[in-house]
Design a protein around this motif. Structure first.
Motif, PDB file in Angstrom:
ATOM      1  N   ASP A  57       0.725  -1.104   0.147  1.00  8.63           N
ATOM      2  CA  ASP A  57       0.039  -0.028   0.016  1.00  8.63           C
ATOM      3  C   ASP A  57       0.913   1.180  -0.014  1.00  8.63           C
ATOM      4  OD1 ASP A  57      -1.542   2.073   0.733  1.00  8.63           O
ATOM      5  OD2 ASP A  57      -3.001   0.823   1.500  1.00  8.63           O
ATOM      6  N   TYR A  58       1.174   1.580  -1.306  1.00  8.17           N
ATOM      7  CA  TYR A  58       1.864   3.057  -1.214  1.00  8.17           C
ATOM      8  C   TYR A  58       1.457   4.187  -0.578  1.00  8.17           C
ATOM      9  CZ  TYR A  58       5.094  -0.092  -4.022  1.00  8.17           C
ATOM     10  OH  TYR A  58       5.980  -1.013  -4.381  1.00  8.17           O
ATOM     11  N   ILE A  68       0.025   9.975 -13.762  1.00  8.96           N
ATOM     12  CA  ILE A  68      -0.158   9.285 -15.241  1.00  8.96           C
ATOM     13  C   ILE A  68       0.417  10.415 -16.232  1.00  8.96           C
ATOM     14  CG2 ILE A  68      -1.649   8.387 -16.839  1.00  8.96           C
ATOM     15  CD1 ILE A  68      -3.547   7.281 -14.731  1.00  8.96           C
ATOM     16  N   VAL A 137      -2.124  14.343 -12.031  1.00  5.53           N
ATOM     17  CA  VAL A 137      -2.023  13.889 -10.844  1.00  5.53           C
ATOM     18  C   VAL A 137      -3.351  12.806 -10.540  1.00  5.53           C
ATOM     19  CG1 VAL A 137      -2.189  14.408  -8.407  1.00  5.53           C
ATOM     20  CG2 VAL A 137      -0.999  16.033  -9.989  1.00  5.53           C
ATOM     21  N   VAL A 138      -2.952  11.725  -9.709  1.00  8.97           N
ATOM     22  CA  VAL A 138      -4.263  10.907  -9.506  1.00  8.97           C
ATOM     23  C   VAL A 138      -4.584  11.509  -8.293  1.00  8.97           C
ATOM     24  CG1 VAL A 138      -4.689   8.644  -8.787  1.00  8.97           C
ATOM     25  CG2 VAL A 138      -3.257   8.947 -10.834  1.00  8.97           C
ATOM     26  N   ALA A 139      -6.077  11.779  -8.317  1.00 12.40           N
ATOM     27  CA  ALA A 139      -6.642  12.626  -7.121  1.00 12.40           C
ATOM     28  C   ALA A 139      -7.018  11.182  -6.313  1.00 12.40           C
ATOM     29  CB  ALA A 139      -7.926  13.305  -7.511  1.00 12.40           C
ATOM     30  N   TYR A 140      -7.475  10.246  -6.858  1.00  7.82           N
ATOM     31  CA  TYR A 140      -8.218   8.953  -6.053  1.00  7.82           C
ATOM     32  C   TYR A 140      -7.694   7.759  -6.730  1.00  7.82           C
ATOM     33  CZ  TYR A 140     -11.258  12.138  -3.527  1.00  7.82           C
ATOM     34  OH  TYR A 140     -11.669  13.487  -3.037  1.00  7.82           O
ATOM     35  N   THR A 141      -6.978   6.674  -6.022  1.00  4.74           N
ATOM     36  CA  THR A 141      -6.982   5.475  -7.023  1.00  4.74           C
ATOM     37  C   THR A 141      -8.140   4.682  -6.335  1.00  4.74           C
ATOM     38  OG1 THR A 141      -4.508   5.689  -6.365  1.00  4.74           O
ATOM     39  CG2 THR A 141      -5.423   3.502  -6.552  1.00  4.74           C
ATOM     40  N   ILE A 142      -8.880   4.482  -7.285  1.00  5.50           N
ATOM     41  CA  ILE A 142     -10.262   3.976  -7.081  1.00  5.50           C
ATOM     42  C   ILE A 142     -10.234   2.261  -7.003  1.00  5.50           C
ATOM     43  CG2 ILE A 142     -12.463   3.428  -8.053  1.00  5.50           C
ATOM     44  CD1 ILE A 142     -12.191   6.435  -7.812  1.00  5.50           C
ATOM     45  N   LYS A 143      -9.333   1.725  -7.874  1.00  7.64           N
ATOM     46  CA  LYS A 143      -8.742   0.784  -7.755  1.00  7.64           C
ATOM     47  C   LYS A 143      -7.147   0.195  -7.982  1.00  7.64           C
ATOM     48  CE  LYS A 143      -9.701  -4.177  -9.710  1.00  7.64           C
ATOM     49  NZ  LYS A 143     -10.985  -4.893  -9.950  1.00  7.64           N
ATOM     50  N   ASP A 144      -6.513  -0.030  -7.225  1.00 10.16           N
ATOM     51  CA  ASP A 144      -4.992  -0.294  -7.412  1.00 10.16           C
ATOM     52  C   ASP A 144      -4.933  -1.801  -8.040  1.00 10.16           C
ATOM     53  OD1 ASP A 144      -2.454   0.399  -7.020  1.00 10.16           O
ATOM     54  OD2 ASP A 144      -2.199  -0.061  -4.896  1.00 10.16           O
ATOM     55  N   ILE A 145      -3.754  -1.627  -8.504  1.00 12.85           N
ATOM     56  CA  ILE A 145      -3.265  -2.744  -9.413  1.00 12.85           C
ATOM     57  C   ILE A 145      -3.702  -4.079  -8.695  1.00 12.85           C
ATOM     58  CG2 ILE A 145      -1.297  -3.955 -10.408  1.00 12.85           C
ATOM     59  CD1 ILE A 145      -1.499  -1.025 -11.738  1.00 12.85           C
ATOM     60  N   ASP A 146      -4.394  -4.853  -9.428  1.00 11.68           N
ATOM     61  CA  ASP A 146      -4.899  -6.009  -9.115  1.00 11.68           C
ATOM     62  C   ASP A 146      -5.533  -6.870  -9.964  1.00 11.68           C
ATOM     63  OD1 ASP A 146      -6.464  -8.056  -7.641  1.00 11.68           O
ATOM     64  OD2 ASP A 146      -8.009  -6.536  -6.465  1.00 11.68           O
ATOM     65  N   PHE A 147      -5.170  -8.125 -10.299  1.00 11.06           N
ATOM     66  CA  PHE A 147      -5.705  -8.871 -11.315  1.00 11.06           C
ATOM     67  C   PHE A 147      -6.505  -9.913 -10.854  1.00 11.06           C
ATOM     68  CE2 PHE A 147      -1.345  -7.429 -12.406  1.00 11.06           C
ATOM     69  CZ  PHE A 147      -1.321  -6.918 -13.713  1.00 11.06           C
TER      70      PHE A 147
ATOM     71  N   ILE B  48       0.188  -2.601   5.136  1.00 13.78           N
ATOM     72  CA  ILE B  48       1.154  -2.176   4.285  1.00 13.78           C
ATOM     73  C   ILE B  48       1.581  -3.309   3.020  1.00 13.78           C
ATOM     74  CG2 ILE B  48       3.374  -1.401   4.130  1.00 13.78           C
ATOM     75  CD1 ILE B  48       2.945   0.015   7.012  1.00 13.78           C
ATOM     76  N   LYS B  50      -0.048  -5.575   1.446  1.00 10.61           N
ATOM     77  CA  LYS B  50      -1.754  -6.084   1.090  1.00 10.61           C
ATOM     78  C   LYS B  50      -1.868  -7.347   0.809  1.00 10.61           C
ATOM     79  CE  LYS B  50      -2.470  -2.741  -2.160  1.00 10.61           C
ATOM     80  NZ  LYS B  50      -3.199  -1.868  -2.879  1.00 10.61           N
ATOM     81  N   VAL B  94      -8.216  -3.961 -14.542  1.00  8.80           N
ATOM     82  CA  VAL B  94      -7.213  -4.328 -13.419  1.00  8.80           C
ATOM     83  C   VAL B  94      -6.862  -3.203 -12.670  1.00  8.80           C
ATOM     84  CG1 VAL B  94      -4.509  -4.553 -13.643  1.00  8.80           C
ATOM     85  CG2 VAL B  94      -5.909  -5.843 -15.126  1.00  8.80           C
ATOM     86  N   VAL B  96      -8.207   1.443 -11.699  1.00 13.36           N
ATOM     87  CA  VAL B  96      -8.839   2.565 -12.103  1.00 13.36           C
ATOM     88  C   VAL B  96      -8.283   3.643 -11.463  1.00 13.36           C
ATOM     89  CG1 VAL B  96     -11.182   3.642 -11.902  1.00 13.36           C
ATOM     90  CG2 VAL B  96     -11.074   1.057 -12.499  1.00 13.36           C
ATOM     91  N   PHE B  97      -8.053   4.781 -12.124  1.00 13.00           N
ATOM     92  CA  PHE B  97      -7.631   6.111 -11.337  1.00 13.00           C
ATOM     93  C   PHE B  97      -8.449   7.151 -11.696  1.00 13.00           C
ATOM     94  CE2 PHE B  97      -3.956   3.292 -12.292  1.00 13.00           C
ATOM     95  CZ  PHE B  97      -3.341   3.237 -11.171  1.00 13.00           C
ATOM     96  N   PHE B  98      -8.785   8.073 -10.741  1.00 15.78           N
ATOM     97  CA  PHE B  98      -9.578   9.166 -11.187  1.00 15.78           C
ATOM     98  C   PHE B  98      -8.488  10.442 -10.816  1.00 15.78           C
ATOM     99  CE2 PHE B  98     -11.831  13.035  -9.073  1.00 15.78           C
ATOM    100  CZ  PHE B  98     -12.803  13.103 -10.134  1.00 15.78           C
ATOM    101  N   ILE B  99      -8.391  11.107 -12.120  1.00 18.89           N
ATOM    102  CA  ILE B  99      -7.603  12.075 -12.281  1.00 18.89           C
ATOM    103  C   ILE B  99      -8.340  13.339 -12.645  1.00 18.89           C
ATOM    104  CG2 ILE B  99      -5.541  10.618 -13.321  1.00 18.89           C
ATOM    105  CD1 ILE B  99      -6.325  11.540 -16.139  1.00 18.89           C
TER     106      ILE B  99
END
Lengths: 152, 152
Positions: A57-58, A68, A137-147, B48, B50, B94, B96-99
């Motif tokens: 969790d960065y 991005i 700039v990423v305001a919210y990471t809605i879904k972090d990298i996850d396969f 930390i 995950k 995989v 989703v980012f809100f930018i």
DNA sequence: GATGAAACACTCTAGCA
DNA sequence: TGCTAGAGTGTTTCATC
């Protein structure tokens, strides 16, 4: 080459690679741990399993500047590999995709702060193959990298 | 809360979570396996770390239709979470980012083929919160998801 | 909070049927 | 593939620093 059992094993491992072989066996219907072991090692040899990693969790580690970057290059497609190689060796770069359209590259970066981010941008702007870059700039990471939702 | 030793442990685990505790100990300068074990479990508890997952080569598994979708929504920022939740539950998504900027969301999807991809687009176009979506096919994955260059 | 040792259960894997 | 045996690994407990 990759059969139904392999696919089931991979489905488990891509979500959690710390599951005991015995338990994997039960879930996929191949009840000996050694058979699973051999298959997994084969999948590693073949490069289908690339790595086993801990996903962190960065944000909790105070990496608050995820961005991005959209890059447009001066030259045409043939330069994708050359410029791509330069882009992927920039600091704090997590992923680089070459896409078709008005934007050539999409870069995902994870930075601790604005200074870290500017370090990338400095190197980026000094590359003369690049025509223009838009960084968001990423305001919210809605879904972090996850396969986990990918069905094999 | 996260000290230098933790950071060194995480640096190893984010690249390879299959390293024996004893070996981690040597590398980070904490020579008892039990100390490492306790720290890792603490890092898991704290969220930390995950997950521990296997990273797969999706191209080798014939997932040839990787795409990045840019989404612009009709409503303003407050809807980020609501729309975001819908987007992240789409199939084969995989990340989703809100930018901030003219695009609201960037979505990374991994699909086996065009049909799979169209399944996402169908659901996407049926969401009336969405004003416009641009989907781009990834021509080359220059650098696949990989956190190894991040310095903690 | 770390160490080293010891003990235990669990896990992986190589060899063989 | 399955089975087994042996080696390796993670976790807990303890006394000690």
């Amino acid at each position: 080459m990759v059969d139904e059992f392999d696919r089931r094993i991979l489905t488990i491992l891509k979500n959690d690679c710390d599951v005991p072989l015995k338990e994997i066996g039960k879930k996929v219907g191949l009840f000996s741990a050694s058979a699973i072991s051999k298959r997994i090692n084969k999948l590693k040899e073949d490069g289908i399993i690339k790595k086993q990693v801990a996903l962190l969790d960065y944000e909790k580690l105070n990496f608050d500047f995820i961005s991005i970057i959209f890059v447009k290059t001066k030259y045409h497609k043939d330069y994708a590999q050359i410029i791509g190689n330069k882009l992927k060796s920039l600091p704090n770069v997590v992923a680089v995709f070459f896409i078709l359209g008005d934007i050539d590259f999409v870069i995902l970066t994870v930075n601790r702060n604005r200074q870290d981010f500017l370090r990338i941008m400095e190197k980026l702007t000094s590359m003369d193959e690049i025509e223009r870059s838009d960084s968001r700039v990423v305001a919210y990471t809605i879904k972090d990298i996850d396969f986990s939702s990918i069905e094999l």
